[in-house]
Design a protein around this motif. Structure first.
Motif, short mmCIF file in Angstrom:
data_model
loop_
_atom_site.label_atom_id
_atom_site.label_comp_id
_atom_site.label_asym_id
_atom_site.label_seq_id
_atom_site.Cartn_x
_atom_site.Cartn_y
_atom_site.Cartn_z
N GLU A 273 -60.73 -32.28 51.51
CA GLU A 273 -60.58 -33.74 51.61
C GLU A 273 -59.28 -34.10 52.33
O GLU A 273 -59.26 -34.99 53.20
CB GLU A 273 -60.60 -34.36 50.21
CG GLU A 273 -61.97 -34.35 49.55
CD GLU A 273 -61.94 -34.94 48.15
OE1 GLU A 273 -63.02 -35.09 47.57
OE2 GLU A 273 -60.82 -35.26 47.67
N ALA A 274 -58.22 -33.40 51.97
CA ALA A 274 -56.93 -33.71 52.60
C ALA A 274 -56.88 -33.26 54.05
O ALA A 274 -56.34 -33.96 54.92
CB ALA A 274 -55.80 -33.05 51.80
N GLY A 275 -57.49 -32.09 54.33
CA GLY A 275 -57.40 -31.55 55.68
C GLY A 275 -58.30 -32.25 56.68
O GLY A 275 -57.94 -32.39 57.86
N LEU A 276 -59.49 -32.67 56.24
CA LEU A 276 -60.45 -33.29 57.16
C LEU A 276 -60.58 -34.80 56.92
O LEU A 276 -61.42 -35.44 57.57
CB LEU A 276 -61.82 -32.62 57.01
CG LEU A 276 -61.87 -31.12 57.35
CD1 LEU A 276 -63.28 -30.58 57.21
CD2 LEU A 276 -61.33 -30.85 58.75
N HIS A 277 -59.82 -35.34 55.97
CA HIS A 277 -59.79 -36.78 55.70
C HIS A 277 -61.18 -37.31 55.31
O HIS A 277 -61.72 -38.23 55.92
CB HIS A 277 -59.25 -37.55 56.92
CG HIS A 277 -57.93 -37.04 57.41
ND1 HIS A 277 -56.76 -37.19 56.70
CD2 HIS A 277 -57.61 -36.35 58.55
CE1 HIS A 277 -55.77 -36.62 57.37
NE2 HIS A 277 -56.25 -36.12 58.49
N VAL A 278 -61.77 -36.66 54.29
CA VAL A 278 -63.07 -37.08 53.78
C VAL A 278 -62.95 -37.33 52.29
O VAL A 278 -61.90 -37.08 51.68
CB VAL A 278 -64.16 -36.01 54.07
CG1 VAL A 278 -64.37 -35.84 55.56
CG2 VAL A 278 -63.78 -34.66 53.43
N ASN B 99 -65.24 -37.62 48.21
CA ASN B 99 -66.13 -36.84 47.33
C ASN B 99 -67.57 -36.83 47.81
O ASN B 99 -68.28 -35.84 47.65
CB ASN B 99 -66.07 -37.41 45.91
CG ASN B 99 -64.75 -37.08 45.24
OD1 ASN B 99 -64.07 -36.15 45.62
ND2 ASN B 99 -64.38 -37.87 44.25
N LEU B 100 -68.04 -37.95 48.36
CA LEU B 100 -69.41 -38.01 48.84
C LEU B 100 -69.66 -36.97 49.92
O LEU B 100 -70.67 -36.26 49.91
CB LEU B 100 -69.72 -39.41 49.37
CG LEU B 100 -71.14 -39.61 49.94
CD1 LEU B 100 -72.19 -39.35 48.86
CD2 LEU B 100 -71.28 -41.01 50.52
N GLN B 101 -68.72 -36.84 50.85
CA GLN B 101 -68.88 -35.85 51.92
C GLN B 101 -68.83 -34.42 51.38
O GLN B 101 -69.54 -33.54 51.87
CB GLN B 101 -67.78 -36.04 52.98
CG GLN B 101 -67.95 -37.26 53.86
CD GLN B 101 -67.52 -38.55 53.17
OE1 GLN B 101 -66.90 -38.51 52.10
NE2 GLN B 101 -67.85 -39.69 53.77
N ILE B 102 -68.01 -34.20 50.37
CA ILE B 102 -67.96 -32.87 49.74
C ILE B 102 -69.31 -32.54 49.10
O ILE B 102 -69.82 -31.42 49.21
CB ILE B 102 -66.84 -32.81 48.69
CG1 ILE B 102 -65.47 -32.96 49.36
CG2 ILE B 102 -66.90 -31.51 47.90
CD1 ILE B 102 -65.13 -31.85 50.33
N GLY B 103 -69.89 -33.53 48.43
CA GLY B 103 -71.19 -33.30 47.82
C GLY B 103 -72.26 -32.94 48.83
O GLY B 103 -73.11 -32.08 48.58
N SER C 59 -63.48 -30.31 62.40
CA SER C 59 -63.90 -31.64 61.97
C SER C 59 -64.97 -31.51 60.90
O SER C 59 -65.59 -30.45 60.74
CB SER C 59 -64.43 -32.45 63.16
OG SER C 59 -65.61 -31.85 63.67
N TYR C 60 -65.19 -32.62 60.19
CA TYR C 60 -66.21 -32.60 59.14
C TYR C 60 -67.61 -32.38 59.71
O TYR C 60 -68.38 -31.59 59.13
CB TYR C 60 -66.16 -33.89 58.32
CG TYR C 60 -67.24 -33.95 57.27
CD1 TYR C 60 -67.12 -33.25 56.08
CD2 TYR C 60 -68.40 -34.70 57.49
CE1 TYR C 60 -68.11 -33.29 55.12
CE2 TYR C 60 -69.40 -34.75 56.53
CZ TYR C 60 -69.25 -34.04 55.35
OH TYR C 60 -70.25 -34.08 54.40
N PRO C 61 -68.02 -33.04 60.81
CA PRO C 61 -69.37 -32.78 61.35
C PRO C 61 -69.59 -31.30 61.68
O PRO C 61 -70.68 -30.77 61.44
CB PRO C 61 -69.42 -33.66 62.60
CG PRO C 61 -68.49 -34.78 62.30
CD PRO C 61 -67.37 -34.15 61.53
N MET C 62 -68.57 -30.63 62.23
CA MET C 62 -68.71 -29.21 62.54
C MET C 62 -68.88 -28.39 61.26
O MET C 62 -69.69 -27.46 61.20
CB MET C 62 -67.48 -28.73 63.31
CG MET C 62 -67.56 -27.29 63.75
SD MET C 62 -66.10 -26.80 64.71
CE MET C 62 -66.44 -25.06 64.97
#
Length: 518
Positions: free
Chosen positions: A67-72, A74-78, A127-130
């Motif tokens: 979350e801290a590294g990719l700026h996302v 809890n929803l994105q983690i799930g 990035s989060y999408p990757m």
């Protein structure tokens, strides 16, 4: 410069440690498994399941760093966990068909190599999408592992001991969860979350190489079963040399069927399971009443387990005012209850069958699910950790103990030529409910708490202790409400499978004989 005397002393000390390891660890494990060859197969199959479980647990363990590294949030983690599970649900049926057609050990090794390369990409994601795209590709190991491990276990070990063996193999899943929480979580704290993924990739590459080089492909139909005390795993071209050339349904199950005079379902005998198409194989699998019940019960059990695994640490922290380290350690300790359950329940089901109780495995699985549901009630109501802890341990033992009995029973009612495709059908339902469980548990807990923001770990940190207690209360109510499907799993097994199990075992034996003649 070290003297020869120092080198000799170091070599002697290393030899002493090796002898102690051999005497205190290796020999007891070999005696438990029934010999070095059997221990080797059990350990390798358990490692495959452990690796997949460790990956899913690692995502939760390093969620804060991602979350801290990719700026996302809890929803994105799930979605990272749900994405790989959803892919597994879509791909497990075609991979199950492949398991019935191609060498399974080679397929597993290739899948592990691809999985490891993908883990390297995950760790390097900028990035989060990757990262999310790489997680989609990770579903391949779960899609291959479930049918391949089930089929290999059935061919390497006798029907009368499969419950016990499945208990050992499935313990790998629980060890993998502990590995993800403790090892990979600490690696992320010491280095970075990227290093956690790379550590798992290294394990995956090593396991792929070991499988490829040291585990031979067994003959299908149980003709390469490993006798007790064997020092080498027999390959597929060594069928019958050790007296293991009996049909897959031989042993205690066949004796009980003959003694009771149970007749097969002739409606299931109109197809050769070894040569039929995937569509007809799926229809055959779903036409077996006991298998339908086992699939439903297993999916409901994993549904509850997945929701519990996802939110257990958040619940423990808010409910009992624990820190992150204490809650993680407690979750691992309670997970020992699940390990105790898988080791004891599988053995108990085998023992009941040896004593002539054909439905022994079904009874054990049903009792385990109902015991888990009953133990969770006081565990979730009690406010003292010392009082709730033993009930949590018992509930975990029941939740884990049902799985080896269910897995062994599924092989009992299905001819060996269909094991891969049948497991593909079962895993499709299981992974579908596993993918649904985290967002559903999270949504319901937020509604119970009265504020969606209190359901996530980051919101707990932001709103303080009051929000933590509110989130834990919402999760506790959710765990209680979701006990209904868990109890339903036990009732289904207790009521339906007891009436259909004997005839479906007889049908599987008849189909096995037909396949051998065909």
């Amino acid at each position: 410069m070290d003297s020869p005397h120092t080198d000799a002393h170091a070599a002697a000390r290393m030899g002493w440690w090796r002898r102690r390891l051999r005497r205190n660890v290796e020999r007891p494990l070999e005696e438990l498994a029934g010999g070095p060859a059997r221990l080797k197969v059990i350990a390798l199959l358990a490692c495959v399941l452990a690796l997949d479980a460790a990956d899913k647990a690692t995502v939760g363990a390093v969620a804060a760093q991602i979350e801290a590294g990719l700026h996302v949030g809890n929803l994105q983690i799930g979605w990272l966990v749900t994405a790989s599970t959803a892919v597994a649900a879509l791909m497990t049926l075609p991979f199950g068909a492949l398991v019935d057609r191609v060498p399974r050990v080679r397929l597993l090794a290739v899948a592990l190599a691809v999985w490891s390369m993908t883990m390297l990409v995950s760790g390097a994601a900028a990035s989060y999408p990757m990262l999310l795209l790489s997680r989609l590709a990770l579903g391949v190991i779960a899609a291959v592992a479930s049918p391949a491990v089930t089929s290999l276990t059935g061919d390497f070990f006798r029907p009368g001991e499969r419950g016990r063996i499945f208990g050992y193999v499935l313990a790998g899943e629980l060890v993998g969860v502990a590995l993800g929480f403790l090892v990979c979580g600490n690696v992320a704290a010491w280095l970075s979350w990227r290093a956690s993924f790379w550590v798992l990739a290294a394990f995956g590459i090593a396991l792929a190489l070991v499988l490829w080089r040291s585990l031979p492909e067994p003959a299908r139909g149980g003709q390469s079963r490993i006798p007790v005390g064997a020092r080498r795993v027999p390959s597929g071209d060594e069928r019958g040399r050790d007296g293991t050339d009996a049909p897959a349904g031989s042993g205690a199950l066949r004796q009980v069927i003959r003694w009771r005079g149970v007749r097969p379902r002739h409606a299931l005998m109109s197809m050769n399971p070894a040569s039929t198409s995937l569509w007809h194989a799926v229809r055959y699998v779903l036409a077996v009443p006991t298998y339908r019940t086992l699939v439903a019960a297993s999916a409901l059990g994993y549904f509850y387990f997945t929701g519990l695994r996802t939110f257990a640490i958040v619940y423990l922290r808010g409910r009992f005012d624990l820190g992150q380290t204490a809650a993680s350690s407690l979750a691992v300790l309670l997970g020992l209850g699940a390990i105790v359950g898988v080791l004891l329940a599988g053995r108990l089901g085998d023992r009941l069958i040896d004593r002539g109780r054909l439905t022994g495995r079904v009874l054990v699985a049903a009792t385990a699910y109902l015991t888990a549901a009953a133990a969770f009630l006081p565990a979730l109501w009690l406010g003292s950790l010392w009082l709730a802890g033993p009930f949590f341990f018992l509930a975990a033992a029941g939740l884990g103990g049902a799985n080896p009995a269910v897995d062994a029973a599924r092989l009992d009612v299905m001819p060996s030529a269909l094991w891969g495709r049948a497991e593909g059908v079962r895993a499709t339902f299981r992974f579908t409910l596993e993918a649904v469980a985290p967002p559903l548990f999270g949504y319901v807990s937020a509604r119970f708490a009265g504020d969606i923001g209190t359901a996530g770990a980051s919101a707990v940190a932001a709103r303080g202790r009051l929000a933590a207690h509110a989130g834990a209360a919402g999760l506790g109510d959710t765990f209680l409400a979701m006990l209904a499907p868990l109890a339903l799993a036990g009732v289904l097994l207790l009521v339906r499978s007891r009436r259909t199990y004997a005839r479906d075992v007889a049908s599987a034996l008849a189909a096995e004989r037909r396949t051998r003649r065909g």
